[in-house]
Write a protein that holds these residues in place. Structure first.
Motif, short mmCIF file in Angstrom:
data_model
loop_
_atom_site.label_atom_id
_atom_site.label_comp_id
_atom_site.label_asym_id
_atom_site.label_seq_id
_atom_site.Cartn_x
_atom_site.Cartn_y
_atom_site.Cartn_z
N GLY A 1 6.52 0.06 -0.26
CA GLY A 1 6.74 1.42 -0.03
C GLY A 1 6.20 2.22 -1.35
N ASP A 2 6.95 3.27 -1.59
CA ASP A 2 6.70 3.99 -2.87
C ASP A 2 6.49 3.27 -3.97
OD1 ASP A 2 6.41 6.43 -1.08
OD2 ASP A 2 8.18 7.05 -1.89
N GLN A 3 7.20 2.23 -4.04
CA GLN A 3 7.22 1.19 -5.43
C GLN A 3 6.05 0.67 -5.47
OE1 GLN A 3 10.25 2.05 -3.86
NE2 GLN A 3 10.47 3.57 -5.71
N THR A 4 5.29 0.39 -4.50
CA THR A 4 4.03 -0.53 -4.42
C THR A 4 2.71 0.43 -4.18
OG1 THR A 4 4.11 -1.07 -2.44
CG2 THR A 4 5.20 -2.68 -4.24
N HIS A 5 3.23 1.79 -3.97
CA HIS A 5 2.13 2.48 -3.35
C HIS A 5 1.65 2.23 -2.01
CE1 HIS A 5 -0.58 6.06 -3.38
NE2 HIS A 5 -1.35 5.75 -4.65
N GLN A 6 2.66 1.81 -1.26
CA GLN A 6 2.24 1.50 0.08
C GLN A 6 1.37 0.12 0.33
OE1 GLN A 6 4.58 3.61 0.93
NE2 GLN A 6 3.68 5.16 -0.58
N GLY A 7 1.93 -0.92 -0.68
CA GLY A 7 0.96 -2.09 -0.80
C GLY A 7 -0.28 -2.04 -1.48
N ARG A 8 -0.42 -0.98 -2.26
CA ARG A 8 -1.84 -0.99 -3.08
C ARG A 8 -1.77 -1.50 -4.49
NH1 ARG A 8 -1.37 4.28 -0.82
NH2 ARG A 8 -2.99 4.91 0.56
N HIS A 9 -0.59 -1.56 -5.07
CA HIS A 9 -0.52 -1.99 -6.42
C HIS A 9 1.04 -2.55 -6.76
CE1 HIS A 9 0.61 2.29 -7.70
NE2 HIS A 9 1.82 1.66 -7.76
N VAL A 10 0.86 -3.27 -7.93
CA VAL A 10 2.19 -3.61 -8.47
C VAL A 10 2.46 -2.59 -9.87
CG1 VAL A 10 3.34 -5.56 -9.64
CG2 VAL A 10 2.15 -6.00 -7.68
N ARG A 11 3.44 -2.13 -10.02
CA ARG A 11 3.64 -1.30 -11.05
C ARG A 11 4.93 -1.68 -11.70
NH1 ARG A 11 5.38 4.91 -11.20
NH2 ARG A 11 5.01 5.14 -13.14
N ILE A 12 4.87 -1.61 -13.09
CA ILE A 12 6.21 -1.48 -14.02
C ILE A 12 6.05 -0.21 -14.62
CG2 ILE A 12 7.50 -2.52 -15.72
CD1 ILE A 12 6.36 -5.10 -15.13
N PRO A 13 6.83 0.80 -14.26
CA PRO A 13 6.89 2.33 -14.89
C PRO A 13 7.04 2.21 -16.49
CG PRO A 13 8.22 2.06 -13.01
CD PRO A 13 8.21 0.79 -13.43
N PRO A 14 6.32 3.35 -17.18
CA PRO A 14 6.82 3.24 -18.48
C PRO A 14 8.13 3.46 -18.65
CG PRO A 14 5.76 4.98 -17.74
CD PRO A 14 5.59 4.30 -16.54
N GLY A 15 8.69 3.24 -19.87
CA GLY A 15 10.15 3.50 -20.26
C GLY A 15 10.99 2.30 -20.11
N ARG A 16 10.51 1.43 -19.29
CA ARG A 16 11.68 0.44 -19.18
C ARG A 16 10.87 -1.01 -19.16
NH1 ARG A 16 13.07 -1.58 -14.04
NH2 ARG A 16 11.95 -0.90 -12.48
N PHE A 17 11.35 -2.15 -19.70
CA PHE A 17 10.47 -3.44 -19.50
C PHE A 17 11.04 -4.05 -18.17
CE2 PHE A 17 9.98 -2.47 -23.98
CZ PHE A 17 8.98 -2.83 -24.20
N ALA A 18 10.41 -5.02 -17.52
CA ALA A 18 10.74 -5.42 -16.22
C ALA A 18 9.76 -6.82 -16.11
CB ALA A 18 10.78 -4.47 -15.19
N ILE A 19 10.45 -7.42 -15.03
CA ILE A 19 9.55 -8.76 -14.48
C ILE A 19 9.42 -8.61 -13.25
CG2 ILE A 19 9.05 -11.24 -14.49
CD1 ILE A 19 11.33 -11.49 -16.68
N HIS A 20 8.33 -8.61 -12.54
CA HIS A 20 8.03 -8.60 -11.21
C HIS A 20 7.32 -10.05 -10.89
CE1 HIS A 20 7.87 -4.03 -10.62
NE2 HIS A 20 8.98 -4.41 -11.56
N ARG A 21 7.62 -10.67 -9.60
CA ARG A 21 6.97 -11.58 -9.06
C ARG A 21 6.49 -11.52 -7.97
NH1 ARG A 21 9.75 -17.42 -8.95
NH2 ARG A 21 8.42 -18.62 -7.93
N PHE A 22 5.06 -11.55 -7.53
CA PHE A 22 4.25 -11.18 -6.77
C PHE A 22 3.49 -12.10 -6.06
CE2 PHE A 22 0.33 -10.16 -8.30
CZ PHE A 22 0.59 -9.94 -10.03
N ARG A 23 3.14 -12.17 -4.59
CA ARG A 23 2.19 -13.11 -4.12
C ARG A 23 0.84 -12.14 -3.24
NH1 ARG A 23 4.93 -17.71 -1.72
NH2 ARG A 23 3.77 -19.11 -3.30
N LEU A 24 -0.23 -12.86 -3.38
CA LEU A 24 -1.22 -12.02 -3.05
C LEU A 24 -1.85 -12.68 -1.63
CD1 LEU A 24 -3.40 -11.15 -6.40
CD2 LEU A 24 -1.71 -9.81 -5.02
N TYR A 25 -2.52 -12.01 -0.97
CA TYR A 25 -3.34 -12.76 -0.03
C TYR A 25 -4.95 -12.13 0.17
CZ TYR A 25 -2.68 -8.81 3.55
OH TYR A 25 -2.64 -7.70 4.23
#
Ligand code: DGJ
Length: 561
Positions: free
Chosen positions: A534-558
């Motif tokens: 949803g909003d956290q991936t811009h409805q599937g358009r991107h992977v985003r770690i916002p500024p202001g905090r560090f994070a790890i995301h795990r993702f799969r593409l197709y």
């Protein structure tokens, strides 16, 4: 992981296979501690802090709380050998004890003959006896507060003290490896003139370039640092001659001459230490401001344009390292990524934004370590982002080590120029069969660092040729690393970054997101948190770690058509 070859000069000869050493692995060189790759998540103490164990006691808990795994701490010649031949290692022993109690390793910094060009750390018995321990001289014959690099008494005294230190470390630490590396001297260089003008220096400057350097030039011709190669070629690529005959007159030739002499001196000190206990050893450099000529900076130090001179003269030194206090962090990191020279950043300006570069250095440049300076002074504003960055890098350490040098790990960070302008707001890299565009965000300039609003838009709207933008580097908190796990699956870690994707298989397919999770690693296992969509991936358009905090995301593409 395949250990191809031990490159730590000296360790193998002694048969200490488990002692800290440098190991070539794929395209990078890694630091091994206790038989495993080790990423230094470091911090360097301010200069005077380690001179009092009582004073140190208050700092240990905070250093551990910052998430450091290694402390860089000075060892002072003046306090180690207050009387000639009488050694006191109580401060070293106290550092080792404190580090062990707080689960830290140590990199010890030998503040011997030179500290930032000067000889302020030599013992009083050296300072007072200028006849026996001659000083460098200015061109008008004035003595400088720097030991001359041209006198055997100077290097012999330093080498004796350093060897005693290494002998002591072998006695107290070879079974534990709390001390994992040693820096020899600190920010060596000549200032305010490009070279020493003492009578011995003058006569050697008029003499021939040493045969060992000439042989090195011949052997490495075509692969030398451009500044050295050009000077040699321009003056007829001679096989022998005086310094000015071989490289031409001028301050850069004076600097080559000083670099040779400093490096020979350091070789005598380092080799005496390695003969006692062969830990990896390096030298650190004060960097050069744009447009500065030799004499205005620490000339002859372990700078990238002098690496060949240092390598030819100081084979016991394992690598050269940059102290980065300028905004053009990525440029200096890249300049030290020279084949065979692992990137280690023993000092970087401690601020709220530089921790993001640790992800870039480990991910893109195969770094072995990262270490902000005056770490004990870290406050809320700069300590908190560092602690957060180190918390995640600790979790990722084994994976980073496994992927460094294998083509499955990348990193990205904004390219900030020396004057603070940002030249590119997006970078594109290839990984795992995809073209990944990394767009940088910042805390303070969301208008400048905009989030792309459609797939592929980042690459089109923010090309590398974008005019440079004036940004306060303090506003840019952005950088990350990407690991390809196989089967279209990736990890991204860092802060302030947006990833968009394109398939790179020539099929014309588009790339979409199958799944995105935030999460962390616990005991090496992935523990998923939120499923992001949803909003956290811009409805599937991107992977985003916002500024202001560090994070790890795990993702799969197709891929889709
Ligand atoms: C670089 C030196 O290597 C450090 O010891 C310290 O003097 C810092 N500069 C101060 O900024």
């Amino acid at each position: 992981m395949i250990v191809e070859e031990s490159t730590c000069k000296g360790a193998r000869d002694q048969g200490w296979e488990l002692m800290p050493r440098l190991v070539r692995s794929g395209t990078v060189t890694q630091l091994y501690v206790d038989g495993r790759p080790f990423l230094i998540l470091g911090g360097e103490l301010g200069n005077s802090t380690a001179s009092s164990l009582e004073h140190m006691e208050a700092h240990w808990p905070r250093l551990a709380a910052l998430g450091l795994n290694t402390l860089l701490a000075p060892v002072y010649w003046e306090l180690t050998e207050p009387e000639e031949g009488v050694f006191d290692f109580s401060l070293v022993d106290g550092l080792i004890d404190g580090a062990r109690r707080h689960g830290l390793r140590l990199v010890l910094l030998w503040f011997g003959s030179w500290k930032n060009c000067m000889s302020c750390y030599v013992p009083a018995w050296v300072k007072r006896d200028q006849r026996r321990f001659p000083r460098a001289q200015s061109s008008v014959g004035r003595g400088l507060e720097m030991l001359s690099a041209f006198h055997e008494e100077n290097w012999a005294a330093d080498a004796r003290a350093f060897a005693a230190l290494m002998r002591h470390l072998r006695a107290v630490d070879s079974g534990r490896h709390t001390v994992i590396m040693v820096q020899v001297e600190n920010e060596i260089g000549m200032i305010p003139e490009a070279r020493d003008h003492s009578p011995v220096a003058n006569s050697l400057y008029r003499g021939p370039v040493p045969a060992a350097l000439m042989e090195y030039l011949e052997t490495c011709r075509g692969r030398l640092a451009p500044e050295l190669e050009t000077a040699w070629e321009r003056h007829g690529r001679k096989a022998a001659g005086s310094w000015e005959e071989v490289f031409g007159p001028g301050p850069y030739t004076e600097e080559f001459f000083m670099a040779w002499q400093f490096a020979r001196y350091v070789e005598r000190v380092a080799s005496a230490g390695k003969a006692e206990y062969p830990l990896p050893m390096y030298v650190n450099a004060a960097l050069v401001r744009p447009g500065y000529r030799p004499g205005r900076y620490a000339s002859g130090g372990p700078l990238p344009h002098l690496i060949d001179v240092w390598r030819a003269a100081a084979p016991s030194i394992d690598f050269l390292a940059p102290d980065i206090y300028f905004p053009n962090v990525s440029e200096w990191c890249e300049r030290y990524r020279i084949p065979g020279n692992p990137l280690f950043i023993p000092e970087i300006r401690r601020n709220a934004t530089n921790p993001a570069y640790a992800f870039y250095a480990f991910g893109e440049l195969g770094a072995i370590g990262f270490s902000p300076f005056a770490i004990e002074d870290a406050g809320e504003a700069d300590g908190q982002p560092l602690a957060e960055a180190y918390r995640l890098l600790r979790q990722l350490g084994p994976l980073i080590a496994e992927h460094q040098g294998r083509g499955t790990l990348r990193g990205a960070a904004p390219r900030i120029a020396y004057d603070g302008t940002v030249g590119s707001m997006a970078q594109t890299l290839s990984l795992g069969g995809y073209r990944i565009t990394v767009t940088f965000e910042s805390l303070g300039c969301s208008g400048i660092f905009s989030v792309p609003s459609a797939p592929g838009e980042a690459a089109e709207a923010l090309p590398g040729a974008e005019p440079v933008v004036a940004v306060d580097p303090g506003d840019v908190l952005s950088g990350g690393l990407l690991i390809f796990l196989g089967d279209d699956e990736f990890l991204v870690a860092g802060t302030g970054i947006v990833l968009t994707f394109a398939a790179e298989d020539g099929s014309g397919a588009s790339a979409g997101l199958l799944s995105v999770e935030e999460g962390e690693f616990a005991c090496g296992c992935w523990v998923p948190g939120r499923r992001l969509n949803g909003d956290q991936t811009h409805q599937g358009r991107h992977v985003r770690i916002p500024p202001g905090r560090f994070a790890i995301h795990r993702f799969r593409l197709y891929r889709y058509h």
